[in-house]
Design a protein around this motif. Structure first.
Motif, PDB file in Angstrom:
ATOM      1  N   GLU A   1      14.895  81.738 101.153  1.00 26.23           N
ATOM      2  CA  GLU A   1      14.932  82.974 101.912  1.00 26.23           C
ATOM      3  C   GLU A   1      15.003  84.178 100.977  1.00 26.23           C
ATOM      4  N   LYS A   2      15.814  84.030  99.871  1.00 22.74           N
ATOM      5  CA  LYS A   2      15.878  85.126  98.882  1.00 22.74           C
ATOM      6  C   LYS A   2      14.522  85.349  98.254  1.00 22.74           C
ATOM      7  N   ALA A   3      13.807  84.253  97.940  1.00 17.79           N
ATOM      8  CA  ALA A   3      12.485  84.404  97.344  1.00 17.79           C
ATOM      9  C   ALA A   3      11.546  85.159  98.265  1.00 17.79           C
ATOM     10  N   ILE A   4      11.613  84.854  99.565  1.00 23.84           N
ATOM     11  CA  ILE A   4      10.747  85.565 100.522  1.00 23.84           C
ATOM     12  C   ILE A   4      11.089  87.044 100.531  1.00 23.84           C
ATOM     13  N   LEU A   5      12.398  87.360 100.489  1.00 24.72           N
ATOM     14  CA  LEU A   5      12.806  88.760 100.535  1.00 24.72           C
ATOM     15  C   LEU A   5      12.416  89.488  99.246  1.00 24.72           C
ATOM     16  N   TYR A   6      12.622  88.851  98.089  1.00 24.42           N
ATOM     17  CA  TYR A   6      12.218  89.483  96.831  1.00 24.42           C
ATOM     18  C   TYR A   6      10.711  89.719  96.800  1.00 24.42           C
ATOM     19  N   ARG A   7       9.991  88.786  97.359  1.00 22.69           N
ATOM     20  CA  ARG A   7       8.536  88.977  97.433  1.00 22.69           C
ATOM     21  C   ARG A   7       8.190  90.187  98.278  1.00 22.69           C
ATOM     22  N   LYS A   8       8.942  90.372  99.414  1.00 22.62           N
ATOM     23  CA  LYS A   8       8.714  91.558 100.230  1.00 22.62           C
ATOM     24  C   LYS A   8       9.001  92.833  99.432  1.00 22.62           C
ATOM     25  N   LEU A   9       9.997  92.750  98.515  1.00 25.87           N
ATOM     26  CA  LEU A   9      10.376  93.911  97.710  1.00 25.87           C
ATOM     27  C   LEU A   9       9.505  94.049  96.462  1.00 25.87           C
ATOM     28  N   GLY A  10       8.635  93.095  96.174  1.00 25.44           N
ATOM     29  CA  GLY A  10       7.720  93.163  95.047  1.00 25.44           C
ATOM     30  C   GLY A  10       8.327  92.776  93.719  1.00 25.44           C
ATOM     31  N   GLN A  11       9.451  92.125  93.700  1.00 23.85           N
ATOM     32  CA  GLN A  11      10.107  91.706  92.454  1.00 23.85           C
ATOM     33  C   GLN A  11       9.593  90.314  92.102  1.00 23.85           C
ATOM     34  N   GLU A  12       8.468  90.327  91.334  1.00 26.56           N
ATOM     35  CA  GLU A  12       7.762  89.087  91.066  1.00 26.56           C
ATOM     36  C   GLU A  12       8.574  88.159  90.172  1.00 26.56           C
ATOM     37  N   SER A  13       9.204  88.705  89.141  1.00 30.54           N
ATOM     38  CA  SER A  13       9.944  87.861  88.200  1.00 30.54           C
ATOM     39  C   SER A  13      11.083  87.127  88.887  1.00 30.54           C
ATOM     40  N   LEU A  14      11.774  87.817  89.800  1.00 27.18           N
ATOM     41  CA  LEU A  14      12.878  87.168  90.506  1.00 27.18           C
ATOM     42  C   LEU A  14      12.363  86.066  91.435  1.00 27.18           C
ATOM     43  N   VAL A  15      11.197  86.322  92.000  1.00 28.36           N
ATOM     44  CA  VAL A  15      10.616  85.299  92.874  1.00 28.36           C
ATOM     45  C   VAL A  15      10.273  84.067  92.062  1.00 28.36           C
ATOM     46  N   LEU A  16       9.662  84.283  90.857  1.00 24.00           N
ATOM     47  CA  LEU A  16       9.297  83.148  90.028  1.00 24.00           C
ATOM     48  C   LEU A  16      10.531  82.415  89.523  1.00 24.00           C
ATOM     49  N   GLN A  17      11.558  83.152  89.185  1.00 29.79           N
ATOM     50  CA  GLN A  17      12.791  82.511  88.729  1.00 29.79           C
ATOM     51  C   GLN A  17      13.359  81.599  89.823  1.00 29.79           C
ATOM     52  N   ILE A  18      13.388  82.092  91.076  1.00 31.36           N
ATOM     53  CA  ILE A  18      13.946  81.271  92.162  1.00 31.36           C
ATOM     54  C   ILE A  18      13.086  80.051  92.411  1.00 31.36           C
TER      55      ILE A  18
ATOM     56  N   PRO B   1      15.350  73.930 113.785  1.00 32.74           N
ATOM     57  CA  PRO B   1      16.458  74.340 112.909  1.00 32.74           C
ATOM     58  C   PRO B   1      16.423  75.840 112.648  1.00 32.74           C
ATOM     59  N   VAL B   2      17.617  76.387 112.463  1.00 28.46           N
ATOM     60  CA  VAL B   2      17.715  77.836 112.317  1.00 28.46           C
ATOM     61  C   VAL B   2      17.068  78.304 111.015  1.00 28.46           C
ATOM     62  N   ARG B   3      17.154  77.538 109.938  1.00 31.83           N
ATOM     63  CA  ARG B   3      16.562  77.961 108.671  1.00 31.83           C
ATOM     64  C   ARG B   3      15.036  78.032 108.779  1.00 31.83           C
ATOM     65  N   ASN B   4      14.474  77.073 109.516  1.00 36.17           N
ATOM     66  CA  ASN B   4      13.020  77.140 109.711  1.00 36.17           C
ATOM     67  C   ASN B   4      12.618  78.402 110.449  1.00 36.17           C
ATOM     68  N   ARG B   5      13.377  78.727 111.469  1.00 39.20           N
ATOM     69  CA  ARG B   5      13.071  79.941 112.220  1.00 39.20           C
ATOM     70  C   ARG B   5      13.256  81.184 111.358  1.00 39.20           C
ATOM     71  N   LEU B   6      14.306  81.189 110.529  1.00 45.49           N
ATOM     72  CA  LEU B   6      14.542  82.330 109.654  1.00 45.49           C
ATOM     73  C   LEU B   6      13.410  82.486 108.649  1.00 45.49           C
ATOM     74  N   GLN B   7      13.006  81.406 108.020  1.00 44.86           N
ATOM     75  CA  GLN B   7      11.945  81.489 107.023  1.00 44.86           C
ATOM     76  C   GLN B   7      10.625  81.940 107.637  1.00 44.86           C
ATOM     77  N   ILE B   8      10.308  81.400 108.811  1.00 42.00           N
ATOM     78  CA  ILE B   8       9.059  81.793 109.474  1.00 42.00           C
ATOM     79  C   ILE B   8       9.079  83.276 109.829  1.00 42.00           C
ATOM     80  N   PHE B   9      10.222  83.739 110.337  1.00 36.42           N
ATOM     81  CA  PHE B   9      10.292  85.147 110.725  1.00 36.42           C
ATOM     82  C   PHE B   9      10.243  86.062 109.509  1.00 36.42           C
ATOM     83  N   LEU B  10      10.951  85.696 108.426  1.00 33.23           N
ATOM     84  CA  LEU B  10      10.940  86.543 107.236  1.00 33.23           C
ATOM     85  C   LEU B  10       9.544  86.657 106.644  1.00 33.23           C
ATOM     86  N   GLN B  11       8.749  85.594 106.763  1.00 36.19           N
ATOM     87  CA  GLN B  11       7.396  85.640 106.230  1.00 36.19           C
ATOM     88  C   GLN B  11       6.437  86.394 107.145  1.00 36.19           C
ATOM     89  N   SER B  12       6.618  86.271 108.467  1.00 31.72           N
ATOM     90  CA  SER B  12       5.640  86.823 109.407  1.00 31.72           C
ATOM     91  C   SER B  12       5.878  88.286 109.742  1.00 31.72           C
TER      92      SER B  12
END
Length: 993
Positions: free
Chosen positions: A796-813, A764-775
């Motif tokens: 996917e937003k949580a992974i991106l916010y984590r890359k940007l260091g926005q911890e509160s937004l990651v926890l909210q999601i 599935p495309v979402r699995n591929r997207l999530q794996i790539f965003l994390q790796s």
């Protein structure tokens, strides 16, 4: 009797009539170029033969051949001349033995033995002491025999003879015995029959024939009425009217070989020189036995009535009777030639042959004349049979000669090629090619003129080899077939007119059609060229073989063979085949040929045309239905084109044909772009620009290959891949969401199998997207986030916010949007700060946006991570609305754990303090230790006297001077023990070990 054949193995070369009618031939002996003739009136004639002149052609043998008188006697008489005539006795000359190596002739006549020189110059001398000799035979030894030498074996002589030999060798009858010191010639030993006695004698010869005598070696009892005798090795075979018996010349024992029936023909024996065997005549059957009397091989069946005389000529047996001579092959038993040299009832006939294994001449005599024959050379026999189109008989003859080792490999190869050409012109194409393949000297280029008319590219390669000149020059197969059909029609007309022809009877009874013959010819020439491809040929010949093979495949419409040859390694000349294949519509074969020659552009152009026009019927797979056939044909064209493009480094060519292949099969397009077979990879920017924006999966597969397989670190490619996956994920999510509605659910459910079948990516495309965003860390997360900001792709937003260091937004999601408590707690653990858990607890208790507090999630967090939280902060954070029963147990556990941790800390604190005090005490004790040093004390390192010097003592009680202490260091003693690594424990109030 065996079937008569039309072979010419013997031909006459000399003819001689006895000078007067009073003479009558009674015996013959042939030696080299001389012939001795014995007559019934006791005369001996010496004839000289001249076999070298060119032979006069003999008439063509037929089942009833013409008599020998039809040959020109004038020409044959010139090859023989009478040299001398001597009188031996008044009775017939019965046997003649020519000892050519010493120039002596031994004659049996009137029961006596006579001796003279080979030129009949000296007077004839009678050997005294021998009377009433009826039969005589000379001893012959086989090439590899272990026969006994009778002349050297004293035991073979009688006791009285050995006594006489001691006194000068004089016998009671006045015959001189041979001096034992003289040279003994074992070749001059004879067996003779006198009455019922069998005597073995040796001739004693000197330079003067007048002193010739003999030595009796052995005497044995024999039978009465001996008619024929042969002595081979240690066996003497005698023939009587009752049968054949074998005597041993060593032991004297005898035994019966065959018993003759009543009223059978007289016995007749003949030594066969080639294999040192003996032929025994039993009525009209010739039985061949070895020296021990054991039958070997087959039997020869002669004409009814049996022969008068038998001769041996190389691999043949010569039989004469009633003016006819039959020639039989020893192994096959077939009568291969019959010649008539006299009228029936001419009287007793005699045949004589040379006494050697490879005899070439034979002489035949009637009472009044004699004819000399010579063996026709094997090559001439073969040629004669081939001229008469007796192919089977010629082949049989060659097989016989090959088994006997009389044909060289060169002649054998030449024969097969010659027979092949004759059979080809005789329309027997399969047999012709069979012989071509057996010829080692025939070149494949010799069949080129049968395929393509001269002049052509390979005309100069054709060898001008005419072999024996028995076949016409090569012409195209069409002309060969036309000429052959014309010959068949002519033969049919002549047959109706009563004229015999040499055309195959099968063709006359069932005339073939032109199409059948032409197809057979082409098929068999194809077979020959296919085998020739495996040979080591020159480049020019290889080109001719492959090109003309393609011509023949096209002529029979062998599509599979054409494509197989074109697609494999070949030496075809493209210029010779382009127009041919294009005009006949064999575009696939032409495309394969272009590809094998490196003409990728032309090959791809053909595959593109075929892919567009398969529905018009240019090519169909017979194993499929019409619809499936078109689909399969297009897939095949795309597959073959992709095979070419995978190896090509021509970027323009690849991108030019990428679009139509992608339309037919996206997976093939991906294989082309990601191929590692090419030497130079394609430019990613050019490829991305050339990919159709609608072919999203192709783009994604290509970008994934660049990133994962080629280890590309280009941030643009990583970002482009992430954006492409994000767009596909949004579209997939929206499609799945819309499929949940009641109106479109069934319609989308029916479409799902087609989408899955057409997709080239399984995951599935979402699995591929999530794996790539994390790796990956090389894409731009903000750009991707902007794209999915308004979507429901929360993970996917949580992974991106984590890359940007926005911890509160990651926890909210994680906690509020996805309600994934485990993931939220795991993220807090990754952050590693206690305030992260408190922040998460606040989110659970106060979700905001009108959501109800998540008490269960809060309790779970307190249960799992309560030990890491400050109870006071937790109590301050807890909402007044939270039911006490949910949190009471957890709060109590937190408080107990808090107290437990406090008390554990106190225990550890006091234990550490006790260890510290113990260490200080031990240190003090060590420093307070006393050591006594006197004048005799030595340094444990340098062994110098310490005296009043400064010294140091290590914990292991070793004492060193201060100089050695500085050198050793304070942590390593003289013994080598490092106290930092190997701690020394001494008992104390806390440490007992």
């Amino acid at each position: 009797m065996a079937k008569l054949k039309s072979r010419i193995a013997l031909e006459p070369f000399a003819h001689f009539d006895l000078p007067t009618h009073h003479l009558s031939v009674s015996s013959l002996s042939l030696s080299q170029s001389t012939l001795y003739v014995g007559t019934r009136n006791g005369s001996l004639l010496l004839l000289s033969l001249n076999p070298t002149p060119t032979p006069t052609p003999t008439p063509t043998p037929t089942p009833n051949p013409p008599p020998i008188e039809s040959v020109s006697f004038a020409s044959l008489s010139r090859n023989v001349s009478l040299l001398r005539t001597v009188s031996v006795s008044g009775s017939p000359v019965e046997s003649i033995f020519v000892l050519s190596e010493i120039g002596v002739v031994l004659v049996l006549s009137d029961g006596f033995l006579f001796i003279t020189d080979s030129l009949l110059i000296h007077p004839v001398k009678k050997l005294g002491g021998l009377k009433g000799v009826s039969v005589i035979a000379r001893r012959f030894r086989g090439t590899h025999s272990q026969s006994t030498d009778l002349t050297d074996n004293a035991s073979n002589s009688s006791k009285g003879q050995r006594i006489l030999d001691k006194f000068g060798g004089v016998r009671t009858n006045g015959v001189k015995s041979k001096d034992l010191e003289q040279n003994r010639e074992g070749n001059y030993v004879f067996a003779l029959v006198i009455g019922k006695k069998l005597m073995l004698i040796e001739l004693v010869l000197s330079s003067d024939l007048a002193n010739a005598s003999f030595v009796i070696l052995r005497e044995m009892q024999c039978f009465d009425g001996v008619k024929s005798m042969v002595w081979l090795d240690d066996s003497i075979i005698v023939g009587t009217i009752n049968g054949y018996s074998l005597f041993s010349c060593v032991t004297g024992q005898s035994g019966v070989i065959f018993s003759l029936p009543d009223l059978s023909r007289p016995p007749l024996l003949k030594l066969l020189w080639r294999n040192w065997e003996v032929l025994l005549l039993v009525d009209n059957v010739g039985v061949i036995v070895d020296a021990l009397g054991q039958p070997v091989g087959g039997s020869l069946v002669f004409r009814k009535g049996g022969p008068d005389s038998i001769g041996d000529l190389s691999s043949y047996v010569v039989v004469v009777r009633d003016g006819k001579m039959d020639l039989y092959h020893k192994k096959s038993g077939n009568c291969i030639q019959t010649l008539t040299f006299g009228v029936e009832g001419v009287g007793q006939c005699i045949v004589a042959n040379e006494e050697n294994r490879s005899g070439e001449f034979a002489a035949v005599a009637t009472p009044t004349k004699l004819i000399c024959f010579r063996k026709v050379p094997s090559e001439e026999q073969i040629k004669d049979l081939l001229r008469k189109k007796n192919f089977n008989e010629a082949i049989s003859l060659v097989e016989e000669l090959e088994c006997e080792g009389e044909l060289s490999k060169e002649v054998l190869s030449l024969f097969h090629a010659q027979v092949g050409f004759l059979l080809l012109f005789d329309l027997h194409f399969k047999e012709a090619v069979d012989h071509f393949l057996q010829s080692e000297t025939m070149q494949p280029s010799e069949v080129f003129p049968f395929i393509m008319r001269d002049p052509n590219r390979w005309s100069l390669l054709v060898p001008r080899n005419r072999y024996w000149g028995l076949h016409p020059p090569p012409v195209p197969l069409e002309d060969v077939v036309d000429d052959g059909l014309l010959a068949i029609q002519r033969a049919i007309f002549l047959r109706k007119a009563g004229v015999e022809t040499v055309v195959d009877e099968c063709f006359l009874s069932n005339p073939p059609t032109r199409a059948e013959l032409l197809e057979s010819a082409i098929k068999n020439i194809i077979r020959y060229l296919e085998v020739s491809r495996q040979k080591d040929l020159t480049l020019a010949v290889k080109e001719g073989v492959d090109t003309l093979l393609m011509y023949l495949y096209r002529a029979l419409n062998y599509v599979d063979d054409m494509e197989k040859l074109a697609s494999s390694e070949n030496y075809c000349i493209v210029e010779e085949l382009e127009t041919l294949l294009d005009g006949s519509g064999h575009l696939r074969a032409l495309a394969f040929l272009y590809a094998s020659k490196g003409m990728s552009s032309k090959a791809l152009a053909i595959w593109r045309i075929l892919a567009r026009n398969y529905s018009s019927g240019l090519w169909k797979d017979p194993g499929m239905h019409d619809g499936a056939c078109v689909t399969s044909g297009r897939e095949t064209a795309a597959t073959e084109a992709s095979n070419i493009l995978e190896d090509s480094s021509d970027q323009d060519l690849v991108l030019q044909h990428l679009a139509w292949i992608a339309d037919l099969n996206p997976a093939l397009a991906v294989r082309i772009l990601t191929s590692e077979k090419r030497t130079n990879q394609l430019s990613p920017d050019e490829v991305i620009a050339a990919i159709d924006p609608k072919k999203v999966e192709i783009l994604q597969c290509y970008l994934q290959w660049l990133i994962e397989e080629q280890d590309s670190d280009d941030t643009r490619l990583h970002t482009l891949y992430a954006l492409s996956l994000a767009k596909s994920a949004i579209e997939s999510f929206n499609s799945e969401s819309s499929s949940q509605s009641p109106d479109t659910g069934r319609q989308e459910h029916l479409k799902t199998p087609d989408i899955q079948r057409e997709s080239i990516i399984q995951s599935p495309v979402r699995n591929r997207l999530q794996i790539f965003l994390q790796s990956s860390d090389l894409y731009d997360p903000e750009e991707v986030l902007d794209l999915i900001q308004d979507s429901e792709l929360w993970l996917e937003k949580a992974i991106l916010y984590r890359k940007l260091g926005q911890e509160s937004l990651v926890l909210q999601i994680l906690a509020l949007k996805l309600e994934d408590s485990e993931a939220a707690e795991q993220y807090c653990a990754e952050i590693g700060r206690p305030d992260a858990y408190m922040q998460l607890l606040d989110m659970y208790l106060d979700p905001q946006d009108g959501k109800e507090p998540m008490f269960k999630a809060a309790v779970r967090l307190l249960h799992n991570r309560g030990e890491s939280l400050d109870p006071l902060q937790v109590l301050e954070t807890l909402s007044p609305d939270m039911p006490l029963q949910l949190a009471s147990e957890t709060i109590l556990r937190m408080l107990r754990a808090r107290l437990h941790h406090h008390r554990q800390g106190q225990i550890v604190h006091y234990l550490s303090r006790a260890v510290h005090i113990d260490a200080r005490l031990a240190r003090l004790e060590e420093r307070s230790r006393l050591v006594q040093i006197n004048d005799e004390s030595l340094c444990d390192s340098c062994h110098a006297r310490l005296g009043t010097k400064l010294f140091a003592m290590y914990p292991d009680d070793t004492v060193v001077c201060y100089k050695c202490f500085r050198r050793q260091g304070e942590s390593t003693s003289v013994t080598g023990r490092d106290f930092k690594q190997d701690v020394l424990f001494k008992p104390g109030w806390l440490v007992t070990r």
